[in-house]
Design a protein around this motif. Sequence first.
Motif, PDB file in Angstrom:
ATOM      1  N   ALA A  71       0.813  -1.219   0.000  1.00 54.91           N
ATOM      2  CA  ALA A  71       0.000   0.000   0.000  1.00 54.91           C
ATOM      3  C   ALA A  71       0.849   1.273   0.000  1.00 54.91           C
ATOM      4  CB  ALA A  71      -0.925   0.007   1.224  1.00 54.91           C
ATOM      5  N   CYS A  72       2.155   1.121  -0.066  1.00 56.35           N
ATOM      6  CA  CYS A  72       3.051   2.261   0.160  1.00 56.35           C
ATOM      7  C   CYS A  72       3.654   2.851  -1.100  1.00 56.35           C
ATOM      8  CB  CYS A  72       4.154   1.860   1.138  1.00 56.35           C
ATOM      9  SG  CYS A  72       3.534   1.544   2.794  1.00 56.35           S
ATOM     10  N   GLY A  73       2.918   2.865  -2.179  1.00 58.25           N
ATOM     11  CA  GLY A  73       3.363   3.554  -3.383  1.00 58.25           C
ATOM     12  C   GLY A  73       4.717   3.083  -3.882  1.00 58.25           C
ATOM     13  N   VAL A  74       5.595   4.037  -4.162  1.00 50.69           N
ATOM     14  CA  VAL A  74       6.888   3.741  -4.768  1.00 50.69           C
ATOM     15  C   VAL A  74       7.744   2.824  -3.882  1.00 50.69           C
ATOM     16  CG1 VAL A  74       8.116   5.757  -3.878  1.00 50.69           C
ATOM     17  CG2 VAL A  74       8.766   4.808  -6.083  1.00 50.69           C
ATOM     18  N   ASP A  75       7.527   2.843  -2.582  1.00 52.18           N
ATOM     19  CA  ASP A  75       8.341   2.030  -1.675  1.00 52.18           C
ATOM     20  C   ASP A  75       8.222   0.534  -1.928  1.00 52.18           C
ATOM     21  OD1 ASP A  75       9.815   3.770   0.179  1.00 52.18           O
ATOM     22  OD2 ASP A  75       7.828   4.547   0.595  1.00 52.18           O
ATOM     23  N   ARG A  76       7.165   0.109  -2.577  1.00 52.00           N
ATOM     24  CA  ARG A  76       6.984  -1.329  -2.831  1.00 52.00           C
ATOM     25  C   ARG A  76       7.767  -1.821  -4.050  1.00 52.00           C
ATOM     26  NH1 ARG A  76       2.126   0.916  -4.755  1.00 52.00           N
ATOM     27  NH2 ARG A  76       1.747   0.435  -6.926  1.00 52.00           N
ATOM     28  N   ASP A  81      15.306  -2.080  -4.028  1.00 52.53           N
ATOM     29  CA  ASP A  81      16.102  -2.947  -3.155  1.00 52.53           C
ATOM     30  C   ASP A  81      17.592  -2.684  -3.358  1.00 52.53           C
ATOM     31  OD1 ASP A  81      13.827  -4.047  -2.122  1.00 52.53           O
ATOM     32  OD2 ASP A  81      13.953  -5.909  -3.262  1.00 52.53           O
ATOM     33  N   ARG A  82      17.940  -2.087  -4.467  1.00 49.30           N
ATOM     34  CA  ARG A  82      19.338  -1.703  -4.698  1.00 49.30           C
ATOM     35  C   ARG A  82      19.609  -0.428  -3.908  1.00 49.30           C
ATOM     36  NH1 ARG A  82      17.435  -3.480  -9.675  1.00 49.30           N
ATOM     37  NH2 ARG A  82      18.538  -5.302 -10.458  1.00 49.30           N
ATOM     38  N   ALA A  83      20.505  -0.494  -2.958  1.00 45.32           N
ATOM     39  CA  ALA A  83      20.735   0.598  -2.005  1.00 45.32           C
ATOM     40  C   ALA A  83      20.949   1.962  -2.656  1.00 45.32           C
ATOM     41  CB  ALA A  83      21.895   0.251  -1.071  1.00 45.32           C
ATOM     42  N   PRO A  84      21.770   2.088  -3.711  1.00 48.31           N
ATOM     43  CA  PRO A  84      21.971   3.430  -4.288  1.00 48.31           C
ATOM     44  C   PRO A  84      20.668   4.039  -4.821  1.00 48.31           C
ATOM     45  CG  PRO A  84      23.677   1.934  -5.053  1.00 48.31           C
ATOM     46  CD  PRO A  84      22.657   1.096  -4.336  1.00 48.31           C
ATOM     47  N   LEU A  85      19.808   3.212  -5.423  1.00 45.11           N
ATOM     48  CA  LEU A  85      18.539   3.734  -5.933  1.00 45.11           C
ATOM     49  C   LEU A  85      17.632   4.179  -4.792  1.00 45.11           C
ATOM     50  CD1 LEU A  85      17.768   1.256  -8.849  1.00 45.11           C
ATOM     51  CD2 LEU A  85      18.532   3.634  -8.998  1.00 45.11           C
ATOM     52  N   ARG A  86      17.593   3.405  -3.720  1.00 42.93           N
ATOM     53  CA  ARG A  86      16.759   3.781  -2.569  1.00 42.93           C
ATOM     54  C   ARG A  86      17.274   5.080  -1.952  1.00 42.93           C
ATOM     55  NH1 ARG A  86      12.580   2.394  -0.002  1.00 42.93           N
ATOM     56  NH2 ARG A  86      12.405   0.351  -0.950  1.00 42.93           N
ATOM     57  N   ARG A  87      18.596   5.186  -1.800  1.00 40.92           N
ATOM     58  CA  ARG A  87      19.158   6.434  -1.237  1.00 40.92           C
ATOM     59  C   ARG A  87      18.799   7.634  -2.101  1.00 40.92           C
ATOM     60  NH1 ARG A  87      23.553   3.090   0.124  1.00 40.92           N
ATOM     61  NH2 ARG A  87      24.707   3.716  -1.726  1.00 40.92           N
ATOM     62  N   ASN A  98      14.563   3.297   4.377  1.00 45.16           N
ATOM     63  CA  ASN A  98      14.680   1.875   4.699  1.00 45.16           C
ATOM     64  C   ASN A  98      13.287   1.330   4.960  1.00 45.16           C
ATOM     65  OD1 ASN A  98      15.232  -0.657   5.751  1.00 45.16           O
ATOM     66  ND2 ASN A  98      16.780   0.064   7.181  1.00 45.16           N
ATOM     67  N   VAL A  99      12.920   0.253   4.283  1.00 40.59           N
ATOM     68  CA  VAL A  99      11.624  -0.386   4.542  1.00 40.59           C
ATOM     69  C   VAL A  99      11.809  -1.728   5.247  1.00 40.59           C
ATOM     70  CG1 VAL A  99      10.316   0.832   2.766  1.00 40.59           C
ATOM     71  CG2 VAL A  99      11.480  -1.315   2.192  1.00 40.59           C
ATOM     72  N   HIS A 100      13.005  -1.979   5.747  1.00 46.02           N
ATOM     73  CA  HIS A 100      13.284  -3.097   6.649  1.00 46.02           C
ATOM     74  C   HIS A 100      12.885  -4.463   6.075  1.00 46.02           C
ATOM     75  CE1 HIS A 100      14.036   0.097   9.578  1.00 46.02           C
ATOM     76  NE2 HIS A 100      12.909   0.620   9.185  1.00 46.02           N
ATOM     77  N   TRP A 101      13.137  -4.673   4.812  1.00 47.04           N
ATOM     78  CA  TRP A 101      12.904  -5.961   4.153  1.00 47.04           C
ATOM     79  C   TRP A 101      11.447  -6.414   4.232  1.00 47.04           C
ATOM     80  CZ3 TRP A 101      16.992  -5.250   7.577  1.00 47.04           C
ATOM     81  CH2 TRP A 101      18.224  -5.035   6.957  1.00 47.04           C
ATOM     82  N   ARG A 102      10.518  -5.469   4.239  1.00 40.53           N
ATOM     83  CA  ARG A 102       9.100  -5.815   4.238  1.00 40.53           C
ATOM     84  C   ARG A 102       8.744  -6.408   2.886  1.00 40.53           C
ATOM     85  NH1 ARG A 102      10.336  -5.339   9.000  1.00 40.53           N
ATOM     86  NH2 ARG A 102       9.085  -4.136  10.448  1.00 40.53           N
TER      87      ARG A 102
END
Length: 181
Positions: A71-76, A81-87, A98-102
């Motif tokens: 339900a969390c938009g782009v976070d899903r 999962d690639r750290a540079p893209l998330r940062r 960080n979404v804590h491996w949900r």
Amino acid sequence: AQRFADVPGVTAVVCDGTDLPDVADTSVDLVVSIDSLVHADRDVLASYLGECARVLSPEGVAVLHHSNLAACGVDRWRVLDRAPLRRLAAGLGLAEANVHWRDPTVDADVVLAAARAVDLACVHQELLRWGTERRATDCISVLVRADRPGRQAPDRPERVRYDTFVDDMRRAAERRAASSD
């Protein structure tokens, strides 16, 4: 399971997340899963809900902590999962740091539908921010048998957002530690 070994009337069962081996039908008053099913995908969760429906007594209750990441938009998006893209996305304010491996396939509505499919009623859901800035990446669902005697199952669960859950748990732990000194 060892933690509750000496508690009268409590039998802790360790399972693989898809079944509850050696647990008799309609024999359990309370099923609790905290901080493990948040990592389970929708198929594993559906299997576990089927087992809950099988083992819960007529008055039994299941309290399950699961992912709400779908339900969390782009976070899903798995690409994050690639750290540079998330940062990068977090720096632009588009995603959580960080979404804590949900698991990104599960949210409160997925659990609601999976529960209904196995004749469980979801009576309450708390959407939680679990160490995140804006989004409720977690959910705790309270489930009962849809056919429980004398009570009609609600069409929709009561659903509330609990934004201070992690902070409240930290403060409770600090109070407990201070009182034991």
